[in-house]
Design a protein around this motif. Structure first.
Motif, PDB file in Angstrom:
ATOM      1  N   GLU A  83       0.833  -1.218   0.000  1.00 38.80           N
ATOM      2  CA  GLU A  83       0.000   0.000   0.000  1.00 38.80           C
ATOM      3  C   GLU A  83       0.859   1.256   0.000  1.00 38.80           C
ATOM      4  O   GLU A  83       0.442   2.290  -0.506  1.00 38.80           O
ATOM      5  CB  GLU A  83      -0.966  -0.012   1.187  1.00 38.80           C
ATOM      6  CG  GLU A  83      -2.052  -1.045   0.997  1.00 38.80           C
ATOM      7  CD  GLU A  83      -3.366  -0.695   1.673  1.00 38.80           C
ATOM      8  OE1 GLU A  83      -3.469   0.370   2.289  1.00 38.80           O
ATOM      9  OE2 GLU A  83      -4.289  -1.521   1.569  1.00 38.80           O
ATOM     10  N   GLU A  84       2.059   1.153   0.570  1.00 41.46           N
ATOM     11  CA  GLU A  84       2.961   2.310   0.520  1.00 41.46           C
ATOM     12  C   GLU A  84       3.328   2.636  -0.920  1.00 41.46           C
ATOM     13  O   GLU A  84       3.353   3.794  -1.331  1.00 41.46           O
ATOM     14  CB  GLU A  84       4.228   2.025   1.315  1.00 41.46           C
ATOM     15  CG  GLU A  84       4.314   2.837   2.578  1.00 41.46           C
ATOM     16  CD  GLU A  84       5.505   2.471   3.423  1.00 41.46           C
ATOM     17  OE1 GLU A  84       6.630   2.474   2.894  1.00 41.46           O
ATOM     18  OE2 GLU A  84       5.309   2.182   4.616  1.00 41.46           O
ATOM     19  N   ALA A 141       0.525   4.257  -2.665  1.00 39.49           N
ATOM     20  CA  ALA A 141       0.470   5.693  -2.362  1.00 39.49           C
ATOM     21  C   ALA A 141       1.499   6.451  -3.204  1.00 39.49           C
ATOM     22  O   ALA A 141       1.230   7.554  -3.686  1.00 39.49           O
ATOM     23  CB  ALA A 141       0.707   5.938  -0.877  1.00 39.49           C
ATOM     24  N   ASP A 142       2.683   5.846  -3.389  1.00 43.63           N
ATOM     25  CA  ASP A 142       3.704   6.474  -4.249  1.00 43.63           C
ATOM     26  C   ASP A 142       3.177   6.608  -5.683  1.00 43.63           C
ATOM     27  O   ASP A 142       3.361   7.640  -6.332  1.00 43.63           O
ATOM     28  CB  ASP A 142       4.985   5.626  -4.286  1.00 43.63           C
ATOM     29  CG  ASP A 142       5.753   5.697  -2.977  1.00 43.63           C
ATOM     30  OD1 ASP A 142       5.513   6.634  -2.197  1.00 43.63           O
ATOM     31  OD2 ASP A 142       6.592   4.807  -2.739  1.00 43.63           O
ATOM     32  N   MET A 182      -3.130   6.079   5.231  1.00 45.30           N
ATOM     33  CA  MET A 182      -3.022   6.614   3.866  1.00 45.30           C
ATOM     34  C   MET A 182      -2.532   8.059   3.886  1.00 45.30           C
ATOM     35  O   MET A 182      -1.770   8.468   3.009  1.00 45.30           O
ATOM     36  CB  MET A 182      -4.379   6.563   3.165  1.00 45.30           C
ATOM     37  CG  MET A 182      -4.818   5.197   2.731  1.00 45.30           C
ATOM     38  SD  MET A 182      -6.295   5.369   1.709  1.00 45.30           S
ATOM     39  CE  MET A 182      -7.357   4.194   2.448  1.00 45.30           C
ATOM     40  N   ALA A 200       1.155   7.979   4.215  1.00 43.35           N
ATOM     41  CA  ALA A 200       1.774   7.512   2.966  1.00 43.35           C
ATOM     42  C   ALA A 200       1.701   8.597   1.889  1.00 43.35           C
ATOM     43  O   ALA A 200       2.680   8.850   1.175  1.00 43.35           O
ATOM     44  CB  ALA A 200       1.090   6.237   2.489  1.00 43.35           C
ATOM     45  N   LEU A 201       0.551   9.264   1.789  1.00 43.55           N
ATOM     46  CA  LEU A 201       0.390  10.291   0.751  1.00 43.55           C
ATOM     47  C   LEU A 201       1.296  11.493   1.036  1.00 43.55           C
ATOM     48  O   LEU A 201       1.946  12.023   0.131  1.00 43.55           O
ATOM     49  CB  LEU A 201      -1.075  10.733   0.666  1.00 43.55           C
ATOM     50  CG  LEU A 201      -1.399  11.755  -0.417  1.00 43.55           C
ATOM     51  CD1 LEU A 201      -1.082  11.206  -1.806  1.00 43.55           C
ATOM     52  CD2 LEU A 201      -2.862  12.187  -0.365  1.00 43.55           C
ATOM     53  N   ALA A 254       4.794  10.461   0.178  1.00 42.97           N
ATOM     54  CA  ALA A 254       4.970  10.303  -1.276  1.00 42.97           C
ATOM     55  C   ALA A 254       4.950  11.662  -1.974  1.00 42.97           C
ATOM     56  O   ALA A 254       5.606  11.847  -3.000  1.00 42.97           O
ATOM     57  CB  ALA A 254       3.867   9.404  -1.838  1.00 42.97           C
ATOM     58  N   ALA A 255       4.190  12.604  -1.422  1.00 40.28           N
ATOM     59  CA  ALA A 255       4.087  13.933  -2.033  1.00 40.28           C
ATOM     60  C   ALA A 255       5.191  14.870  -1.531  1.00 40.28           C
ATOM     61  O   ALA A 255       5.195  16.060  -1.854  1.00 40.28           O
ATOM     62  CB  ALA A 255       2.723  14.542  -1.733  1.00 40.28           C
TER      63      ALA A 255
END
Lengths: 207, 225
Positions: free
Chosen positions: A47-48, A51-52, B193, B196-197, B200-201
């Motif tokens: 899931e990581e 998200a990427d 999430m 993670a977001l 990632a951002a």
């Protein structure tokens, strides 16, 4: 490929809903389940990494988003191609077990991860076009041809942006092989050359 | 001391007491890691007694985040971040829910060690924002007033994949800003999430002093969570 991503919202049009990470992750899991039932393959997913994928997709999506409303439907196809590119780049999925009946001549077993990514992107593309723009998607026969998948895997291995025109090809639309990562080139008519490597592997015979 | 002999963090505990438990639990975590090399030299019964004591202290702030989640407070905190509701009540709820998110992320995802969140300090800092709790200002208020290194904690290298405290705070604000889910389980998944977001951002790469840019980015990302 199974068409099963039942992900409609009461409040937002699907193309807006699909721009949320929570929707993307849920839809991806549903697709994974559907593809596992269809093929007998099972998958592991990070899931990581999803998200990427989503964050990279969102960046690319925002960068080229058209300002004219009449281009929105065309942009759905391009955005689905961008998603396929990011999935192929980040590789969030790996095969846990291959079906006992796996046949290498079938794209689902030739490249199980790629098959899952394409199924997801094609299904979301078709759903959004249908629900928000009243357009039908008619996948091409090449979607089931191993030789095309062979070329697809080899080409995106060298240049992941080629995932964008390959998804167009699979979905029955005109691909733009020359400037695959530019929506503007497509919107202005683009270029519909033959598949890269077509001279070496003359596998595409129309759609 | 037997494992579990301390009660787990009750939701009706006052903020300063929650902070005390949070600090004790953090020190217990670090102590166990710091004592690991020495523990090999102790006889097993003694080693077990020490280990059980430390675990019972850590358990005081953990366990069952689903039942601990106060969804009423979550709704008030969310409205506060949108500039709605009573500012004083909103600031207290936001401080509490940011602490909840901090505890959850530290335990489940972030592997952050040696840092502490103070709910009492956060509530005070957020109250000062008055009726304008713009997300970038909330982020700055919490980072500058409610996050600190645990006093007396041994200095340990960050674990691989550890999220810095700034990422945890940004993820928690992102979580409060976004549309609510229907169940507590879904809310916790949403919090995962959000982390993670945010990572990632590359929220960490933004200029931490530029609250306008941070606020705009948080609001924009929250729409895509």
């Amino acid at each position: 490929m199974t068409h099963r991503v039942p992900m409609f919202s009461d409040t937002l049009p699907l193309h807006k809903e699909a721009q949320r990470l929570r929707w993307f992750i849920r839809a991806f899991h549903l697709q994974m389940q559907a593809t596992s039932e269809e093929t007998g393959n099972t998958y592991n997913v990070s899931e990581e990494k999803l998200a990427d994928v989503f964050a990279a997709w969102l960046n690319a999506f925002e960068r080229q988003k058209p300002t004219e409303a009449e281009q929105n439907a065309a942009y759905v196809g391009f955005a689905a191609g961008l998603m396929l590119r990011e999935l192929i780049r980040a590789e969030p999925v790996s095969v846990a077990t291959l079906s006992k009946d796996a046949d290498d001549a079938d794209p689902a077993y030739f490249w199980p991860e790629g098959y899952l990514y394409v199924a997801f992107c094609l299904n979301v593309r078709g759903l959004v076009l249908n629900s928000d723009y009243q357009r039908e998607q008619h996948p091409a026969q090449v979607l089931h041809e191993l030789r095309t998948w062979w070329s697809f895997k080899e080409n995106v291995g060298e240049d992941p942006s080629l995932a964008i025109p390959f998804l167009d090809l699979f979905s029955g639309d005109e691909p733009n092989w020359r400037f695959p990562q530019l929506f503007r080139a497509r919107a202005s008519g683009g270029d519909v050359d033959a598949l890269p490597g077509a001279s070496a592997h003359p596998v595409i015979e129309g759609n | 001391m037997k494992q579990g002999s301390l009660p787990f963090l009750p939701s009706n505990l006052k903020a300063p007491l929650r902070d005390v438990l949070r600090a004790v639990s953090g020190v217990a975590e670090l102590s166990e890691q710091a004592l690991e090399p020495v523990a090999q030299m102790l006889p097993e019964p003694l080693r077990k007694a020490v280990r059980d004591s430390l675990h019972s202290i850590k358990d005081a702030t953990r366990r069952d985040y689903v039942s601990r989640m106060d969804r009423g407070k979550l709704a008030i905190a969310s409205r506060f971040l949108q500039g709605q509701g009573d500012p004083a009540e909103g600031a207290a709820a936001a401080a509490k829910m940011l602490g909840f998110a901090w505890d959850y992320l530290c335990e489940h995802a972030a592997h952050t060690r040696g840092w502490m969140y103070s709910e009492a300090s956060a509530a005070g800092a957020l109250r000062k924002l008055g009726a304008d709790p713009e997300p970038g200002r909330v982020y700055q208020a919490v980072m500058s007033g409610a996050i600190g290194h645990l006093p007396g904690a041994p200095l340990l290298a960050a674990q691989a994949g550890a999220a810095p405290p700034a990422s945890l705070v940004a993820a928690s604000i992102l979580w409060l800003l976004t549309m609510r889910m229907e169940t507590a389980e879904e809310e916790l998944h949403l919090l995962d999430m959000a982390l993670a977001l945010g990572r990632a951002a590359h929220l960490d790469d933004l200029d931490q002093g530029d609250s306008d840019a941070m606020g705009a980015r948080l609001r924009s990302l929250a729409q895509h969570l």
